[in-house]
Design a protein around this motif. Sequence first.
Motif, short mmCIF file in Angstrom:
data_model
loop_
_atom_site.label_atom_id
_atom_site.label_comp_id
_atom_site.label_asym_id
_atom_site.label_seq_id
_atom_site.Cartn_x
_atom_site.Cartn_y
_atom_site.Cartn_z
N ARG A 17 0.81 -1.22 0.00
CA ARG A 17 0.00 0.00 0.00
C ARG A 17 0.84 1.26 0.00
N GLU A 46 -12.15 16.80 -6.16
CA GLU A 46 -11.49 15.89 -5.23
C GLU A 46 -12.25 14.56 -5.11
N GLN A 50 -10.49 11.05 -5.91
CA GLN A 50 -10.53 9.90 -5.00
C GLN A 50 -11.08 8.66 -5.69
N MET A 54 -9.43 4.97 -6.42
CA MET A 54 -10.09 3.76 -5.93
C MET A 54 -10.22 2.74 -7.07
N THR B 59 -6.13 18.41 -1.49
CA THR B 59 -5.95 18.74 -0.08
C THR B 59 -4.83 17.88 0.49
N PHE B 62 -5.02 14.02 1.18
CA PHE B 62 -5.67 13.28 0.09
C PHE B 62 -5.27 11.80 0.09
N THR B 63 -3.95 11.56 0.11
CA THR B 63 -3.48 10.18 -0.02
C THR B 63 -3.84 9.33 1.21
N LYS B 65 -6.35 9.78 3.20
CA LYS B 65 -7.79 9.52 3.14
C LYS B 65 -8.09 8.38 2.17
N LEU B 66 -7.38 8.43 1.05
CA LEU B 66 -7.60 7.41 0.03
C LEU B 66 -7.19 6.03 0.56
N LEU B 67 -6.00 5.95 1.12
CA LEU B 67 -5.50 4.66 1.60
C LEU B 67 -6.43 4.09 2.68
N ARG B 69 -9.54 4.42 2.75
CA ARG B 69 -10.80 3.96 2.13
C ARG B 69 -10.65 2.65 1.37
N LEU B 70 -9.40 2.26 1.09
CA LEU B 70 -9.21 1.06 0.27
C LEU B 70 -9.82 -0.15 0.95
N PRO B 71 -10.33 -1.08 0.18
CA PRO B 71 -10.96 -2.26 0.78
C PRO B 71 -9.99 -3.03 1.66
N LYS B 72 -10.54 -3.55 2.78
CA LYS B 72 -9.68 -4.22 3.75
C LYS B 72 -9.22 -5.60 3.28
N LYS B 74 -7.56 -6.83 1.18
CA LYS B 74 -6.45 -6.90 0.22
C LYS B 74 -5.73 -8.24 0.30
N GLN B 77 -7.32 -10.51 -2.01
CA GLN B 77 -7.00 -10.18 -3.40
C GLN B 77 -5.61 -10.66 -3.77
#
Lengths: 190, 205
Positions: A17, A46, A50, A54, B59, B62-63, B65-67, B69-72, B74, B77
């Motif tokens: 990640r 934004e 995002q 995703m 903002t 950003f990164t 927040k994105l990380l 949100r990623l599905p748990k 993994k 996967q």
Amino acid sequence: MEAFEKRLLKLSQNGDRQAFGELVDLYKDKINSLAYRMLGNLQDAEDIAQETFMRVYANLHRYDDQYKISTWIYRIANNLCIDRIRKRKVRRNQLSLDAEITGTDGLEYYDTIQDHELTPEQQFLQQEVQEKVKQAILSLAPKYRTVMILKYLDDLSLQEISDIVGLPVATVKTRVHRGREALRKKLRDI
Amino acid sequence: MSCTEIQSQIHDYLDGELSHQEESRFKEHLNTCAKCHQHLLELEKTIALVQSLSHVRTTRDFTEKLLARLPKEKKRQVFAFWMKKHPLVVAASIFILFMIGSSIFSWYGEDRELQISSNALASHSLIVEDGYVYVPEDKVIEGDLIVKHGNIKVSGIVKGNVIAIDGKVLLSSTAHIAGKTEEVNQLLDWIWYKIKSFGYAVVTP
């Protein structure tokens, strides 16, 4: 650069990640800018940025390496922007039964659907010219907006743009020409 | 050169696609035609204006927040991806699972009757009594002696292995066993035994 990105992608595919975060950092501002210029407001931009990453993450294993990584990411972002614009239009049409503006080759089609709220950007930009250019671009139909942004803000080649929008180079070229003319008419008095 | 021709060339000029010759004729016309010249200037200004727009930064978080949100899932996967890359390992694992499954079934599934497997059965050198299979002192068993759901008592000679499944092996002082002695009393032992004997069957056909 290309090799470095490919390595980050490979690590991301294996569940790293942090590597994915680095890949995001490389592109987030470009994608955010594209979305902002396409949609005209920071919040939507934004959101789309995002959502773009995703999707990149969800499709890491489906990346086709005949394209550049940047092309692939731009492509996802552009599709999401077009989609968002379409949904707005549907919402608008449901709210009011205003007639469509026809006979302008789509160039002026979206004239009416910008957000007119005061964005934080306006407070610190305070530049009338920038605002006018921004509005001029937003007044283009999305298909012209995309090519003008990619060509003049991201400085991409016609070939790269063609890969992103999935259309022949000749078509992209025509759109650039028309987009330029449409913007000229709006901006020549500045 | 007419203005209409120039109009059609003006964008090729901006794209840098005019030949040397075309370009000099194009410029010649601009020198004499204020209207076309103005048109070109406007286009050039338009391009400059668009290029002057700044990129818009995301903002700061950003990164992160994105990380977040990623599905748990993994791990799943990654595992799926790994499976795609190693089909042989997957096939082998499925096979072993199948083996274990069928072993469990056969452990519980059969009735608990005493069973003897030996090539000495025909020679009547074994005595079966009270849940015991007995190899008398003066007897020689040529191959393996395998008993299921019963105990084994050996006083004589066994030239192969002695295996008691769900039972015990008792040896007297006169016993002589050329192979190995084994008691398989637990389900896990049983599964292991099944897999091992399959392995031997494969390795030594």
